[in-house]
Design a protein around this motif. Structure first.
Motif, PDB file in Angstrom:
ATOM      1  N   PHE A   4      18.005 -12.311  -6.824  1.00  0.00           N
ATOM      2  CA  PHE A   4      17.429 -11.568  -5.721  1.00  0.00           C
ATOM      3  C   PHE A   4      15.980 -11.972  -5.490  1.00  0.00           C
ATOM      4  CE2 PHE A   4      20.798  -8.709  -7.103  1.00  0.00           C
ATOM      5  CZ  PHE A   4      21.367  -8.371  -5.877  1.00  0.00           C
ATOM      6  N   LYS A   5      15.596 -11.959  -4.236  1.00  0.00           N
ATOM      7  CA  LYS A   5      14.210 -12.200  -3.878  1.00  0.00           C
ATOM      8  C   LYS A   5      13.726 -10.989  -3.096  1.00  0.00           C
ATOM      9  CE  LYS A   5      11.074 -15.196  -1.408  1.00  0.00           C
ATOM     10  NZ  LYS A   5      10.896 -16.308  -0.501  1.00  0.00           N
ATOM     11  N   LYS A   6      12.631 -10.414  -3.522  1.00  0.00           N
ATOM     12  CA  LYS A   6      12.084  -9.225  -2.868  1.00  0.00           C
ATOM     13  C   LYS A   6      11.515  -9.584  -1.503  1.00  0.00           C
ATOM     14  CE  LYS A   6       8.575  -5.666  -3.344  1.00  0.00           C
ATOM     15  NZ  LYS A   6       7.429  -5.198  -4.120  1.00  0.00           N
ATOM     16  N   PHE A   7      11.845  -8.756  -0.502  1.00  0.00           N
ATOM     17  CA  PHE A   7      11.274  -8.897   0.832  1.00  0.00           C
ATOM     18  C   PHE A   7       9.904  -8.243   0.828  1.00  0.00           C
ATOM     19  CE2 PHE A   7      10.394  -6.918   4.977  1.00  0.00           C
ATOM     20  CZ  PHE A   7      10.321  -8.066   5.749  1.00  0.00           C
ATOM     21  N   THR A   8       8.918  -8.947   1.322  1.00  0.00           N
ATOM     22  CA  THR A   8       7.563  -8.428   1.407  1.00  0.00           C
ATOM     23  C   THR A   8       7.193  -8.244   2.864  1.00  0.00           C
ATOM     24  OG1 THR A   8       6.983  -9.657  -0.577  1.00  0.00           O
ATOM     25  CG2 THR A   8       5.174  -8.841   0.742  1.00  0.00           C
ATOM     26  N   LYS A   9       6.836  -7.026   3.233  1.00  0.00           N
ATOM     27  CA  LYS A   9       6.417  -6.763   4.609  1.00  0.00           C
ATOM     28  C   LYS A   9       5.176  -7.567   4.924  1.00  0.00           C
ATOM     29  CE  LYS A   9       8.078  -2.028   5.042  1.00  0.00           C
ATOM     30  NZ  LYS A   9       7.638  -0.648   5.315  1.00  0.00           N
ATOM     31  N   LYS A  10       5.117  -8.081   6.128  1.00  0.00           N
ATOM     32  CA  LYS A  10       3.997  -8.931   6.533  1.00  0.00           C
ATOM     33  C   LYS A  10       2.758  -8.148   6.909  1.00  0.00           C
ATOM     34  CE  LYS A  10       6.569 -12.557   6.150  1.00  0.00           C
ATOM     35  NZ  LYS A  10       7.330 -12.379   4.957  1.00  0.00           N
ATOM     36  N   GLY A  11       2.913  -6.896   7.308  1.00  0.00           N
ATOM     37  CA  GLY A  11       1.752  -6.160   7.791  1.00  0.00           C
ATOM     38  C   GLY A  11       1.496  -4.868   7.065  1.00  0.00           C
ATOM     39  N   GLY A  12       2.232  -4.608   6.038  1.00  0.00           N
ATOM     40  CA  GLY A  12       2.037  -3.356   5.324  1.00  0.00           C
ATOM     41  C   GLY A  12       2.905  -2.270   5.895  1.00  0.00           C
ATOM     42  N   LYS A  13       2.385  -1.455   6.777  1.00  0.00           N
ATOM     43  CA  LYS A  13       3.137  -0.345   7.347  1.00  0.00           C
ATOM     44  C   LYS A  13       4.097  -0.835   8.414  1.00  0.00           C
ATOM     45  CE  LYS A  13      -0.692   2.654   6.531  1.00  0.00           C
ATOM     46  NZ  LYS A  13      -0.901   4.008   6.343  1.00  0.00           N
ATOM     47  N   ALA A  14       5.180  -0.096   8.589  1.00  0.00           N
ATOM     48  CA  ALA A  14       6.157  -0.444   9.621  1.00  0.00           C
ATOM     49  C   ALA A  14       5.466  -0.508  10.978  1.00  0.00           C
ATOM     50  CB  ALA A  14       7.275   0.583   9.661  1.00  0.00           C
ATOM     51  N   GLY A  15       5.740  -1.559  11.718  1.00  0.00           N
ATOM     52  CA  GLY A  15       5.150  -1.705  13.035  1.00  0.00           C
ATOM     53  C   GLY A  15       3.707  -2.137  12.990  1.00  0.00           C
ATOM     54  N   GLY A  16       3.216  -2.476  11.817  1.00  0.00           N
ATOM     55  CA  GLY A  16       1.813  -2.831  11.668  1.00  0.00           C
ATOM     56  C   GLY A  16       1.520  -4.242  12.113  1.00  0.00           C
ATOM     57  N   GLN A  17       0.370  -4.727  11.747  1.00  0.00           N
ATOM     58  CA  GLN A  17      -0.036  -6.078  12.110  1.00  0.00           C
ATOM     59  C   GLN A  17       0.924  -7.070  11.461  1.00  0.00           C
ATOM     60  OE1 GLN A  17      -2.352  -6.813  14.216  1.00  0.00           O
ATOM     61  NE2 GLN A  17      -3.489  -4.931  14.375  1.00  0.00           N
ATOM     62  N   SER A  18       1.545  -7.874  12.235  1.00  0.00           N
ATOM     63  CA  SER A  18       2.493  -8.845  11.705  1.00  0.00           C
ATOM     64  C   SER A  18       1.834 -10.182  11.458  1.00  0.00           C
ATOM     65  CB  SER A  18       3.657  -9.024  12.682  1.00  0.00           C
ATOM     66  OG  SER A  18       3.170  -9.576  13.886  1.00  0.00           O
TER      67      SER A  18
END
Length: 130
Positions: free
Chosen positions: A3-17
């Motif tokens: 497994f590879k963990k998904f890391t959000k690009k901007g922190g919070k949902a809908g944040g800076q991508s």
């Protein structure tokens, strides 16, 4: 492989991508403005006047702090990290630029014209759904 963990690009949902300011034309007759564009171009500006350059296939958005006879309200999201939208079906229909699918464009500032400009010949992303 594992497994590879998904890391959000901007922190919070809908944040800076990290993609920078973007404007989307939607089949619904609205224009979406991402959070980066709202922060950069619409800080303290709640209205916008719209311009079309049919020859060069560009759309211009003139941010305003006051309402005019020809302006549209920029409906900014109350959710942190989210952008806003402009309900401007008449504008998109007038110039026959309502897309079949939501289409996103890079937004840039034209200092001379004082406009946020998108180039309709150079989409950044076309979404699979409407």
């Amino acid at each position: 492989m594992g497994f590879k963990k998904f890391t959000k690009k901007g922190g919070k949902a809908g944040g800076q991508s990290g993609i920078g300011p973007r404007v989307s034309l939607r089949k619904s007759g609205t224009v979406g403005v991402n959070n980066a564009a709202v922060s950069e171009y619409f800080d303290g500006k709640d209205y916008v006047e719209l311009f079309n350059d049919a020859v060069n296939q560009k759309v211009g958005l003139h941010p305003r702090d006051d309402e005019t006879e020809d302006s549209y309200k920029v409906r900014k999201s109350d959710r942190e990290g989210h952008g806003g939208q402009i309900n401007c079906r008449a504008f998109l229909r007038e110039y026959d630029i309502v897309p079949e699918k939501t289409t996103r464009y890079k937004a840039s500032w034209d200092e001379d014209q004082e406009l946020v400009v998108i180039d309709l010949t150079d989409p950044d992303h076309v979404y699979n759904s409407n």
